[in-house]
Write a protein that holds these residues in place. Sequence first.
Motif, short mmCIF file in Angstrom:
data_model
loop_
_atom_site.label_atom_id
_atom_site.label_comp_id
_atom_site.label_asym_id
_atom_site.label_seq_id
_atom_site.Cartn_x
_atom_site.Cartn_y
_atom_site.Cartn_z
N LYS A 3 0.83 -1.20 0.00
CA LYS A 3 0.00 0.00 0.00
C LYS A 3 0.87 1.26 0.00
O LYS A 3 0.56 2.24 -0.68
N GLN A 4 1.98 1.24 0.73
CA GLN A 4 2.89 2.39 0.76
C GLN A 4 3.50 2.63 -0.62
O GLN A 4 3.65 3.78 -1.04
N ILE A 5 3.82 1.57 -1.33
CA ILE A 5 4.37 1.70 -2.68
C ILE A 5 3.31 2.28 -3.62
O ILE A 5 3.57 3.19 -4.40
N GLU A 6 2.10 1.73 -3.53
CA GLU A 6 1.01 2.22 -4.38
C GLU A 6 0.75 3.71 -4.12
O GLU A 6 0.53 4.49 -5.05
N THR A 7 0.78 4.11 -2.87
CA THR A 7 0.55 5.51 -2.51
C THR A 7 1.64 6.40 -3.09
O THR A 7 1.35 7.48 -3.63
N ALA A 8 2.90 5.96 -3.01
CA ALA A 8 4.00 6.75 -3.56
C ALA A 8 3.85 6.92 -5.07
O ALA A 8 4.06 8.01 -5.60
N ILE A 9 3.47 5.86 -5.76
CA ILE A 9 3.27 5.96 -7.22
C ILE A 9 2.13 6.92 -7.53
O ILE A 9 2.26 7.79 -8.39
N ASP A 10 1.03 6.79 -6.81
CA ASP A 10 -0.10 7.70 -7.01
C ASP A 10 0.31 9.15 -6.75
O ASP A 10 -0.09 10.06 -7.48
N ASP A 11 1.10 9.37 -5.70
CA ASP A 11 1.56 10.72 -5.36
C ASP A 11 2.41 11.31 -6.49
O ASP A 11 2.25 12.48 -6.85
N VAL A 12 3.31 10.52 -7.05
CA VAL A 12 4.15 10.99 -8.16
C VAL A 12 3.28 11.32 -9.37
O VAL A 12 3.47 12.35 -10.02
N LEU A 13 2.35 10.46 -9.68
CA LEU A 13 1.48 10.72 -10.83
C LEU A 13 0.67 12.00 -10.64
O LEU A 13 0.48 12.77 -11.58
N ARG A 14 0.21 12.24 -9.42
CA ARG A 14 -0.51 13.49 -9.13
C ARG A 14 0.39 14.70 -9.31
O ARG A 14 0.01 15.70 -9.90
N LYS A 15 1.62 14.61 -8.78
CA LYS A 15 2.55 15.73 -8.85
C LYS A 15 3.02 16.01 -10.28
O LYS A 15 3.47 17.10 -10.59
N SER A 16 2.95 15.02 -11.15
CA SER A 16 3.45 15.17 -12.51
C SER A 16 2.33 15.35 -13.54
O SER A 16 2.59 15.34 -14.74
#
Length: 75
Positions: A45-58
């Motif tokens: 879940k932590q990995i999925e959240t980090a990926i989602d966060d990067v996609l949001r920021k980009s």
Amino acid sequence: GTSSVRAALCDFAANLLPETLVKNERRLDATDDGGAEIDARAALKQIETAIDDVLRKSADLKGEISAVAVSSFWH
């Protein structure tokens, strides 16, 4: 990593795009014998959240993600 889950985008020259950098802190549980543990579902879940966060920021960046690299716990 052990202390956090990090993710970011890089350009074709492998330069980090700092505006996409994500570093989500995490905590491992210490065992009585000196080890450290983390629940596998929580780690995923932590990995999925980090990926989602990067996609949001980009979201406003032009281009496509053409490759993915992964690094995990060192030991």
